[in-house]
Design a protein around this motif. Structure first.
Motif, PDB file in Angstrom:
ATOM      1  N   GLU A  91       0.819  -1.218   0.000  1.00 61.66           N
ATOM      2  CA  GLU A  91       0.000   0.000   0.000  1.00 61.66           C
ATOM      3  C   GLU A  91       0.852   1.269   0.000  1.00 61.66           C
ATOM      4  O   GLU A  91       0.334   2.360   0.243  1.00 61.66           O
ATOM      5  N   TYR A  92       2.129   1.149  -0.247  1.00 62.79           N
ATOM      6  CA  TYR A  92       3.010   2.316  -0.310  1.00 62.79           C
ATOM      7  C   TYR A  92       4.131   2.001  -1.289  1.00 62.79           C
ATOM      8  O   TYR A  92       4.299   0.852  -1.712  1.00 62.79           O
ATOM      9  N   ASP A  93       4.869   3.027  -1.655  1.00 60.37           N
ATOM     10  CA  ASP A  93       5.993   2.857  -2.583  1.00 60.37           C
ATOM     11  C   ASP A  93       7.216   2.389  -1.785  1.00 60.37           C
ATOM     12  O   ASP A  93       7.879   3.186  -1.104  1.00 60.37           O
ATOM     13  N   TRP A  94       7.490   1.107  -1.875  1.00 60.10           N
ATOM     14  CA  TRP A  94       8.576   0.509  -1.091  1.00 60.10           C
ATOM     15  C   TRP A  94       9.919   1.139  -1.425  1.00 60.10           C
ATOM     16  O   TRP A  94      10.723   1.406  -0.531  1.00 60.10           O
ATOM     17  N   ASN A  95      10.182   1.388  -2.691  1.00 56.99           N
ATOM     18  CA  ASN A  95      11.471   1.934  -3.117  1.00 56.99           C
ATOM     19  C   ASN A  95      11.725   3.316  -2.517  1.00 56.99           C
ATOM     20  O   ASN A  95      12.854   3.626  -2.097  1.00 56.99           O
ATOM     21  N   ILE A  96      10.695   4.133  -2.459  1.00 57.87           N
ATOM     22  CA  ILE A  96      10.845   5.464  -1.865  1.00 57.87           C
ATOM     23  C   ILE A  96      11.135   5.348  -0.369  1.00 57.87           C
ATOM     24  O   ILE A  96      11.998   6.045   0.168  1.00 57.87           O
ATOM     25  N   GLU A  97      10.420   4.453   0.310  1.00 56.11           N
ATOM     26  CA  GLU A  97      10.620   4.280   1.747  1.00 56.11           C
ATOM     27  C   GLU A  97      12.029   3.777   2.060  1.00 56.11           C
ATOM     28  O   GLU A  97      12.640   4.189   3.044  1.00 56.11           O
ATOM     29  N   VAL A  98      12.542   2.889   1.223  1.00 59.10           N
ATOM     30  CA  VAL A  98      13.912   2.390   1.422  1.00 59.10           C
ATOM     31  C   VAL A  98      14.920   3.520   1.210  1.00 59.10           C
ATOM     32  O   VAL A  98      15.896   3.644   1.963  1.00 59.10           O
ATOM     33  N   LYS A  99      14.680   4.330   0.218  1.00 64.04           N
ATOM     34  CA  LYS A  99      15.567   5.469  -0.034  1.00 64.04           C
ATOM     35  C   LYS A  99      15.589   6.412   1.160  1.00 64.04           C
ATOM     36  O   LYS A  99      16.656   6.871   1.599  1.00 64.04           O
ATOM     37  N   VAL A 100      14.414   6.699   1.694  1.00 62.01           N
ATOM     38  CA  VAL A 100      14.310   7.572   2.879  1.00 62.01           C
ATOM     39  C   VAL A 100      15.035   6.936   4.068  1.00 62.01           C
ATOM     40  O   VAL A 100      15.738   7.611   4.832  1.00 62.01           O
ATOM     41  N   PHE A 101      14.873   5.620   4.215  1.00 56.19           N
ATOM     42  CA  PHE A 101      15.519   4.900   5.307  1.00 56.19           C
ATOM     43  C   PHE A 101      17.039   5.024   5.230  1.00 56.19           C
ATOM     44  O   PHE A 101      17.707   5.325   6.221  1.00 56.19           O
TER      45      PHE A 101
END
Length: 214
Positions: A91-101
Protein backbone atom coordinates in the motif's frame (compact mmCIF):
# COMPACT_ATOMS: atom_id res chain seq x y z
CA UNK A 1 107.22 -1.15 58.94
CA UNK A 2 105.43 -3.55 56.67
CA UNK A 3 102.81 -4.07 59.31
CA UNK A 4 102.20 -0.32 59.54
CA UNK A 5 101.71 -0.06 55.77
CA UNK A 6 99.19 -2.87 55.87
CA UNK A 7 97.26 -1.12 58.62
CA UNK A 8 97.18 2.18 56.68
CA UNK A 9 96.13 0.40 53.51
CA UNK A 10 93.36 -1.37 55.38
CA UNK A 11 92.14 1.90 56.85
CA UNK A 12 92.09 3.50 53.37
CA UNK A 13 90.09 0.59 52.00
CA UNK A 14 87.58 0.84 54.82
CA UNK A 15 87.15 4.58 54.36
CA UNK A 16 83.85 5.07 52.48
CA UNK A 17 82.70 8.32 50.92
CA UNK A 18 79.07 8.18 52.05
CA UNK A 19 78.24 11.32 50.11
CA UNK A 20 79.09 9.58 46.84
CA UNK A 21 77.22 6.44 47.89
CA UNK A 22 74.08 8.43 48.69
CA UNK A 23 74.39 10.38 45.45
CA UNK A 24 74.64 7.22 43.34
CA UNK A 25 71.86 5.52 45.31
CA UNK A 26 69.54 8.48 44.80
CA UNK A 27 70.37 8.48 41.09
CA UNK A 28 69.50 4.81 40.83
CA UNK A 29 66.23 5.39 42.71
CA UNK A 30 65.40 8.31 40.43
CA UNK A 31 65.95 6.15 37.36
CA UNK A 32 63.81 3.35 38.80
CA UNK A 33 61.02 5.78 39.67
CA UNK A 34 61.17 7.25 36.15
CA UNK A 35 60.94 3.79 34.59
CA UNK A 36 58.06 2.77 36.86
CA UNK A 37 56.22 6.06 36.22
CA UNK A 38 56.68 5.72 32.47
CA UNK A 39 55.42 2.12 32.58
CA UNK A 40 52.33 3.11 34.61
CA UNK A 41 51.63 6.06 32.29
CA UNK A 42 51.95 3.81 29.24
CA UNK A 43 49.57 1.23 30.75
CA UNK A 44 47.05 3.95 31.66
CA UNK A 45 47.25 5.36 28.14
CA UNK A 46 46.69 1.93 26.62
CA UNK A 47 43.76 1.33 28.96
CA UNK A 48 42.19 4.68 28.06
CA UNK A 49 42.61 3.96 24.34
CA UNK A 50 40.89 0.59 24.80
CA UNK A 51 38.05 2.14 26.83
CA UNK A 52 37.54 4.74 24.08
CA UNK A 53 37.37 2.01 21.43
CA UNK A 54 34.90 -0.01 23.51
CA UNK A 55 32.77 3.13 23.88
CA UNK A 56 32.84 3.47 20.09
CA UNK A 57 31.60 -0.12 19.77
CA UNK A 58 28.70 0.69 22.12
CA UNK A 59 27.88 3.84 20.12
CA UNK A 60 27.77 1.94 16.83
CA UNK A 61 25.61 -0.77 18.40
CA UNK A 62 23.21 1.89 19.69
CA UNK A 63 22.88 3.42 16.23
CA UNK A 64 22.24 -0.02 14.73
CA UNK A 65 19.71 -0.75 17.45
CA UNK A 66 17.66 2.36 16.82
CA UNK A 67 17.22 1.65 13.10
CA UNK A 68 16.36 -2.03 13.31
CA UNK A 69 12.59 -1.79 13.78
CA UNK A 70 12.08 0.20 10.56
CA UNK A 71 14.50 -2.04 8.65
CA UNK A 72 12.66 -5.13 9.89
CA UNK A 73 9.30 -4.03 8.48
CA UNK A 74 10.84 -3.00 5.17
CA UNK A 75 12.36 -6.48 4.90
CA UNK A 76 9.07 -8.13 5.85
CA UNK A 77 7.31 -6.20 3.09
CA UNK A 78 10.12 -7.05 0.68
CA UNK A 79 9.58 -10.74 1.31
CA UNK A 80 5.84 -10.31 0.78
CA UNK A 81 6.44 -8.47 -2.46
CA UNK A 82 8.84 -11.18 -3.69
CA UNK A 83 6.51 -14.03 -2.71
CA UNK A 84 4.87 -15.36 -5.91
CA UNK A 85 1.91 -16.62 -3.87
CA UNK A 86 1.18 -13.17 -2.50
CA UNK A 87 -1.57 -11.51 -4.50
CA UNK A 88 -1.69 -8.22 -2.59
CA UNK A 89 0.30 -5.19 -3.63
CA UNK A 90 2.00 -3.05 -1.01
CA UNK A 91 0.00 0.00 0.00
CA UNK A 92 3.01 2.32 -0.31
CA UNK A 93 5.99 2.86 -2.58
CA UNK A 94 8.58 0.51 -1.09
CA UNK A 95 11.47 1.93 -3.12
CA UNK A 96 10.85 5.46 -1.87
CA UNK A 97 10.62 4.28 1.75
CA UNK A 98 13.91 2.39 1.42
CA UNK A 99 15.57 5.47 -0.03
CA UNK A 100 14.31 7.57 2.88
CA UNK A 101 15.52 4.90 5.31
CA UNK A 102 19.06 4.88 3.89
CA UNK A 103 19.24 8.67 3.81
CA UNK A 104 18.19 8.81 7.45
CA UNK A 105 20.58 6.03 8.47
CA UNK A 106 23.59 7.67 6.85
CA UNK A 107 23.03 10.90 8.75
CA UNK A 108 24.16 9.30 12.00
CA UNK A 109 25.97 6.17 10.83
CA UNK A 110 28.71 6.03 8.15
CA UNK A 111 28.32 3.38 5.48
CA UNK A 112 31.40 1.48 6.67
CA UNK A 113 30.09 1.15 10.27
CA UNK A 114 29.68 -2.61 9.89
CA UNK A 115 33.33 -3.05 8.90
CA UNK A 116 34.39 -0.59 11.57
CA UNK A 117 32.48 -2.59 14.19
CA UNK A 118 34.13 -5.83 13.13
CA UNK A 119 37.61 -4.27 13.16
CA UNK A 120 37.11 -2.76 16.62
CA UNK A 121 35.76 -6.03 18.03
CA UNK A 122 38.62 -8.00 16.51
CA UNK A 123 41.26 -5.58 17.81
CA UNK A 124 39.98 -4.67 21.27
CA UNK A 125 37.97 -7.63 22.53
CA UNK A 126 39.41 -10.96 23.73
CA UNK A 127 38.79 -14.09 21.68
CA UNK A 128 35.64 -15.09 23.50
CA UNK A 129 31.88 -15.17 23.08
CA UNK A 130 31.58 -11.39 23.36
CA UNK A 131 33.82 -10.79 20.34
CA UNK A 132 31.97 -13.43 18.33
CA UNK A 133 28.58 -11.87 19.17
CA UNK A 134 29.69 -8.36 18.18
CA UNK A 135 31.13 -9.57 14.89
CA UNK A 136 28.04 -11.68 14.22
CA UNK A 137 25.60 -8.80 14.77
CA UNK A 138 27.75 -6.60 12.51
CA UNK A 139 27.53 -9.28 9.82
CA UNK A 140 23.75 -9.58 10.28
CA UNK A 141 23.18 -5.85 9.77
CA UNK A 142 25.53 -5.77 6.78
CA UNK A 143 23.65 -8.62 5.13
CA UNK A 144 20.22 -7.14 5.86
CA UNK A 145 21.34 -3.79 4.46
CA UNK A 146 22.50 -5.62 1.34
CA UNK A 147 19.08 -7.27 1.05
CA UNK A 148 17.45 -3.84 1.02
CA UNK A 149 19.99 -2.38 -1.40
CA UNK A 150 19.68 -5.26 -3.87
CA UNK A 151 15.94 -5.76 -3.27
CA UNK A 152 16.58 -9.47 -2.79
CA UNK A 153 15.93 -11.85 0.09
CA UNK A 154 18.50 -14.38 -1.15
CA UNK A 155 20.88 -13.68 1.74
CA UNK A 156 18.06 -13.98 4.28
CA UNK A 157 17.09 -17.36 2.85
CA UNK A 158 20.68 -18.59 2.62
CA UNK A 159 22.00 -17.29 5.97
CA UNK A 160 18.93 -17.16 8.22
CA UNK A 161 16.59 -19.86 6.93
CA UNK A 162 14.39 -17.24 5.33
CA UNK A 163 13.54 -15.63 8.67
CA UNK A 164 14.16 -12.06 9.74
CA UNK A 165 15.07 -11.77 13.44
CA UNK A 166 12.31 -10.06 15.44
CA UNK A 167 13.05 -6.55 16.79
CA UNK A 168 12.56 -7.69 20.40
CA UNK A 169 15.14 -10.46 20.01
CA UNK A 170 17.67 -8.11 18.42
CA UNK A 171 17.03 -5.48 21.08
CA UNK A 172 17.67 -7.93 23.91
CA UNK A 173 20.71 -9.32 22.12
CA UNK A 174 22.30 -5.88 21.64
CA UNK A 175 21.54 -4.74 25.19
CA UNK A 176 23.26 -7.83 26.58
CA UNK A 177 26.28 -7.12 24.38
CA UNK A 178 26.38 -3.54 25.66
CA UNK A 179 26.20 -4.80 29.24
CA UNK A 180 29.12 -7.17 28.67
CA UNK A 181 31.19 -4.47 26.95
CA UNK A 182 30.67 -2.15 29.91
CA UNK A 183 31.97 -4.95 32.13
CA UNK A 184 34.93 -5.32 29.78
CA UNK A 185 35.81 -1.64 30.35
CA UNK A 186 36.59 -2.61 33.95
CA UNK A 187 35.58 0.76 35.38
CA UNK A 188 33.72 -0.71 38.32
CA UNK A 189 30.25 -0.39 36.85
CA UNK A 190 27.73 -2.82 35.42
CA UNK A 191 25.52 -2.40 32.38
CA UNK A 192 21.75 -2.48 32.53
CA UNK A 193 19.73 -5.47 31.36
CA UNK A 194 16.48 -5.25 29.42
CA UNK A 195 14.62 -6.59 32.47
CA UNK A 196 15.86 -3.80 34.73
CA UNK A 197 15.18 -1.23 32.02
CA UNK A 198 11.60 -2.41 31.53
CA UNK A 199 11.01 -2.64 35.26
CA UNK A 200 11.99 1.00 35.71
CA UNK A 201 9.86 2.13 32.76
CA UNK A 202 6.82 0.19 33.98
CA UNK A 203 7.08 1.04 37.68
CA UNK A 204 8.72 4.45 37.93
CA UNK A 205 9.31 6.29 34.64
CA UNK A 206 5.78 7.67 34.19
CA UNK A 207 5.89 9.07 37.73
CA UNK A 208 9.32 10.61 37.17
CA UNK A 209 8.20 12.53 34.08
CA UNK A 210 4.97 13.69 35.70
CA UNK A 211 2.46 11.71 33.65
CA UNK A 212 1.27 9.68 36.63
CA UNK A 213 0.85 10.84 40.20
CA UNK A 214 1.71 8.78 43.23
Amino acid sequence: MASARKIVKKLNMNTIDWTEVIKYTLSIFAILISVISATIAWKNTQKQIRVNKLEEIVTILYNLHRMYNRMFWLLVDLQKDLDPQNQKDLEYDWNIEVKVFFESAREYMPKDSFNRLRILANAYLPNNNLKFRVMAIAGLYSQLFMALETKSDYIIIEKYQGKIPKPKSISEFILLIEKDIIKEMNLGFDGMTMGLHNKYKENQFLFDIGIKEK
